[in-house]
Design an enzyme around this catalytic site. Structure first.
Site, PDB file in Angstrom:
ATOM      1  N   HIS A  55      53.477  69.661 -12.682  1.00  0.00           N
ATOM      2  CA  HIS A  55      53.734  69.045 -11.373  1.00  0.00           C
ATOM      3  C   HIS A  55      52.677  69.382 -10.318  1.00  0.00           C
ATOM      4  CE1 HIS A  55      57.567  68.036 -13.215  1.00  0.00           C
ATOM      5  NE2 HIS A  55      57.459  66.982 -12.428  1.00  0.00           N
ATOM      6  N   ARG A 110      60.555  60.349  -6.671  1.00  0.00           N
ATOM      7  CA  ARG A 110      61.127  61.556  -7.304  1.00  0.00           C
ATOM      8  C   ARG A 110      62.118  62.180  -6.320  1.00  0.00           C
ATOM      9  NH1 ARG A 110      55.708  61.901  -9.820  1.00  0.00           N
ATOM     10  NH2 ARG A 110      55.953  62.374 -12.019  1.00  0.00           N
ATOM     11  N   ARG A 132      64.641  57.308  -8.393  1.00  0.00           N
ATOM     12  CA  ARG A 132      65.141  58.006  -9.575  1.00  0.00           C
ATOM     13  C   ARG A 132      66.188  59.013  -9.123  1.00  0.00           C
ATOM     14  NH1 ARG A 132      61.150  61.483 -13.239  1.00  0.00           N
ATOM     15  NH2 ARG A 132      61.078  62.866 -11.442  1.00  0.00           N
ATOM     16  N   GLU A 134      61.771  58.512 -21.689  1.00  0.00           N
ATOM     17  CA  GLU A 134      60.957  59.731 -21.722  1.00  0.00           C
ATOM     18  C   GLU A 134      61.403  60.677 -22.829  1.00  0.00           C
ATOM     19  OE1 GLU A 134      61.085  61.698 -17.907  1.00  0.00           O
ATOM     20  OE2 GLU A 134      63.215  61.349 -17.708  1.00  0.00           O
ATOM     21  N   ASN A 177      54.879  61.617 -19.327  1.00  0.00           N
ATOM     22  CA  ASN A 177      54.684  63.073 -19.273  1.00  0.00           C
ATOM     23  C   ASN A 177      55.693  63.769 -20.182  1.00  0.00           C
ATOM     24  OD1 ASN A 177      52.990  62.262 -17.216  1.00  0.00           O
ATOM     25  ND2 ASN A 177      54.441  62.777 -15.606  1.00  0.00           N
ATOM     26  N   ASP A 178      56.955  63.387 -20.012  1.00  0.00           N
ATOM     27  CA  ASP A 178      57.975  63.994 -20.874  1.00  0.00           C
ATOM     28  C   ASP A 178      57.992  63.356 -22.256  1.00  0.00           C
ATOM     29  OD1 ASP A 178      59.186  66.152 -19.509  1.00  0.00           O
ATOM     30  OD2 ASP A 178      60.007  64.722 -18.082  1.00  0.00           O
ATOM     31  N   ARG A 221      54.671  70.765 -21.700  1.00  0.00           N
ATOM     32  CA  ARG A 221      53.739  70.229 -20.697  1.00  0.00           C
ATOM     33  C   ARG A 221      53.238  71.289 -19.719  1.00  0.00           C
ATOM     34  NH1 ARG A 221      57.457  66.095 -17.049  1.00  0.00           N
ATOM     35  NH2 ARG A 221      55.839  66.250 -15.490  1.00  0.00           N
ATOM     36  N   CYS A 273      55.582  54.968 -15.523  1.00  0.00           N
ATOM     37  CA  CYS A 273      55.399  55.785 -14.316  1.00  0.00           C
ATOM     38  C   CYS A 273      54.858  57.174 -14.633  1.00  0.00           C
ATOM     39  CB  CYS A 273      56.678  55.863 -13.500  1.00  0.00           C
ATOM     40  SG  CYS A 273      58.028  56.649 -14.375  1.00  0.00           S
TER      41      CYS A 273
END
Ligand code: PEP
Ligand code: MG
Length: 541
Positions: A186, A296, A332, A431, A454-455, A465, A502
């Site tokens: 992040h 987010r 989200r 994800e 990402n996930d 990650r 995304c």
């Protein structure tokens, strides 16, 4: 001179003083002693900070100039401000320790100044926070005595947690260097959103370098600490040239801003922005975002020390939706857990938090929190076009349950005479490998998918990650990820829905052609990348 290597984020360069990040937050939980003692501590801290400001002001006047030293006069005035002192005293009289009292009072005071809608006073709100952090630091032993945030710096941290990241003064950061972290952690996501250079996974750096001048080159993945004169002049030349090219590029890209992104064979891709708070919607719009592909929402929880109320969430969502003037805003629902931990949620420590209690699993367990969010989104939906997106879905059952709760919220709001968009879109993030593999089944229950690469990368390739030792595996645009995206795209298109991406892979220009081939309908990236993606889609066949 010392050279340190790491993984660069972006291509930009920065030079400045290195500052090691130490969080003041832990001392906010100190125990209250007695009113007299806390007051004594407060007064001692004020006089300590005054002394260090006086000495810095003298240094600044001789070394930088009178104009720059004015900031210290303002800080001194604030330290002597009676109203501010009274507010802190009041907090102490309510049984707060001096650290917490300063933090609470300065937040209140800063909020009040910001609400006055006056540019000068708004600036002072930042100074108040600055002063507060110096006082708290002084109370905890003055570790950061010389660390007065009056000029921008390059931040060094072992690894910033998302809650530390959201509490940083982002206007003062020239670049990041983190010991750990990977391109999809992040901190890196934030660095991209801010458009600033960063270097992650560099390994430990000795604190003796705190305060040293350094050159950060994210393109070459290195920092040079205490560089020679020659190194500085070569670096500055390269930086000048890079800035010149970037300016030319930027003005060319600006021409594209309001043109739809359409490939040469006629496929339109909506170019959306990823944002962490309603405040970033303006920047997204300025960079030509067709909408917000990922808000987010957990960032609002991370920056608070208690559960945000329905009204607080509603006002934040309303601001983002209104700002986007009818363009879609995908909110989200809360995605905490794993690396995004929030103390007041009291989540017990887990062996494998990334595989544990996170995202929609928490919402389906803590339905009160979930409903607060859904009701706030529904109420805000009348101000434009809002969509709801669920993170970490692995099964049909979860979506059905979420839909039931959404319907319950709609019924309640109807009974309470609130207006809302009764046909609000509901989508899920793809994800987890399970959600991609089962996408034909899941597609029946939703309007859209958005791929969180990402996930999806972390769970498909078994690559943490957060772990720089294995991040190289995830950086290679593994065919497995592309196949899963394609499966999901085909499934949702078959059902008449649409799909976006995304995760960070959406900004990878080497993959844009592949995404166009898959008929991906929307790419959502950090604001600084919007125009580049728009241009790239136009070049695709
Ligand atoms: C993702 O996983 O790709 C995503 C966009 O969500 P986050 O990075 O917030 O986990
Ligand atoms: Mg995710």
């Amino acid at each position: 001179m010392k050279i340190i290597k790491g993984t660069g984020i972006g291509t930009k360069k920065a030079s400045g003083i290195l500052r090691f990040y130490r969080s003041n937050k832990s001392s906010l939980n100190n125990k209250f002693t007695t009113y007299e003692n806390e007051m004594k501590r407060l007064e001692k801290a004020i006089s300590g900070v005054k002394k260090s400001i006086e000495s810095l002001s003298k240094k600044a006047k001789t070394k930088i100039g009178n104009e720059e030293a004015k900031i210290f006069e303002i800080h001194m005035m604030l330290l002597e401000d009676e109203d501010l002192f009274e507010t802190v005293t009041y907090e102490i009289s309510r049984g707060e320790c001096a650290e917490k009292a300063i933090s609470e009072a300065s937040e209140k005071y800063a909020r009040m100044l910001k609400a006055l809608d006056d540019e000068y006073l708004s600036e002072r709100a930042n100074d108040i926070k600055d002063i507060a952090s110096q006082l708290i630091n002084e109370l905890s032993g003055g570790e950061n005595k010389e660390f007065i945030h009056t000029s921008p710096y390059i931040l060094v941290a072992d690894d910033l947690s998302p809650s530390q990241t959201v509490s940083l003064d982002k206007d003062k950061i020239l670049g990041f260097v983190t010991f750990y972290g990977t391109p999809s952690s992040h901190t890196s996501i934030l660095a991209r959103a801010m458009g600033i250079p960063a270097l992650v996974g560099v390994g430990e750096i000795d604190e003796k370098y705190d305060g040293k001048y350094c050159l950060l080159d994210s393109e070459n993945g290195e920092i040079i600490i205490s560089p020679t004169e020659n190194e500085i002049s070569i670096f500055k030349e390269k930086e000048k040239e890079q800035n010149r090219i970037a300016k030319e590029h930027e003005s060319y890209l600006k021409e594209l801003i309001n043109k739809p992104a359409i490939s040469k064979n006629g496929h339109r891709v909506l170019i959306y922005a990823n944002i962490g708070s309603e405040k970033e919607a303006e920047g997204a719009l300025l960079n030509g975002a067709d909408g917000i592909g990922l808000l987010r929402s957990e960032m609002m929880y991370l920056s608070s020390d208690r559960y945000p109320s329905e009204d607080e969430l509603y006002y934040a969502y309303k601001e983002a939706i209104t700002e986007m003037k009818g363009r879609r805003v995908i909110i989200r629902t809360l995605d905490i857990g794993a690396d995004k931990q929030i103390p007041y949620f009291n989540i017990p420590k887990e062996e494998n938090p990334a595989l544990g209690y996170r995202g929609v699993r928490i919402c389906l367990d803590r339905i009160d929190i979930f409903k607060t969010q859904l009701r706030a989104i529904l109420r805000a939906s009348v101000y434009g076009k809002a969509s709801i997106m669920l993170p970490m879905i692995v099964s049909e059952k979860e979506i059905i349950k979420c839909r039931e709760i959404l319907e319950e919220c709609k019924n309640e709001l109807f009974e309470e005479n609130y207006a809302f968009d009764s046909k609000i879109e509901l989508g899920i993030m793809i994800e987890t490998p399970a959600s991609a593999i089962m996408s034909d089944v899941l597609a029946k229950h939703v309007d859209f998918f958005s791929v969180g690469t990402n996930d999806l990368t972390q769970y498909t390739l078994a690559v943490d990650r957060q772990n720089p030792k294995v991040s190289y595996i995830g950086e290679q645009n593994h065919e497995a990820i592309l196949r899963l995206i394609e499966i999901a795209a085909n499934a949702i298109h078959k059902k008449g829905g649409w799909i976006g991406i995304c995760g960070e892979l959406g900004a990878d220009l080497t993959l844009t052609q592949k995404f166009v081939d898959m008929k991906i309908d929307e790419l959502s990236v950090s604001s600084p990348y919007l125009l580049g993606i728009r241009k790239r889609v136009g070049e695709c066949l």
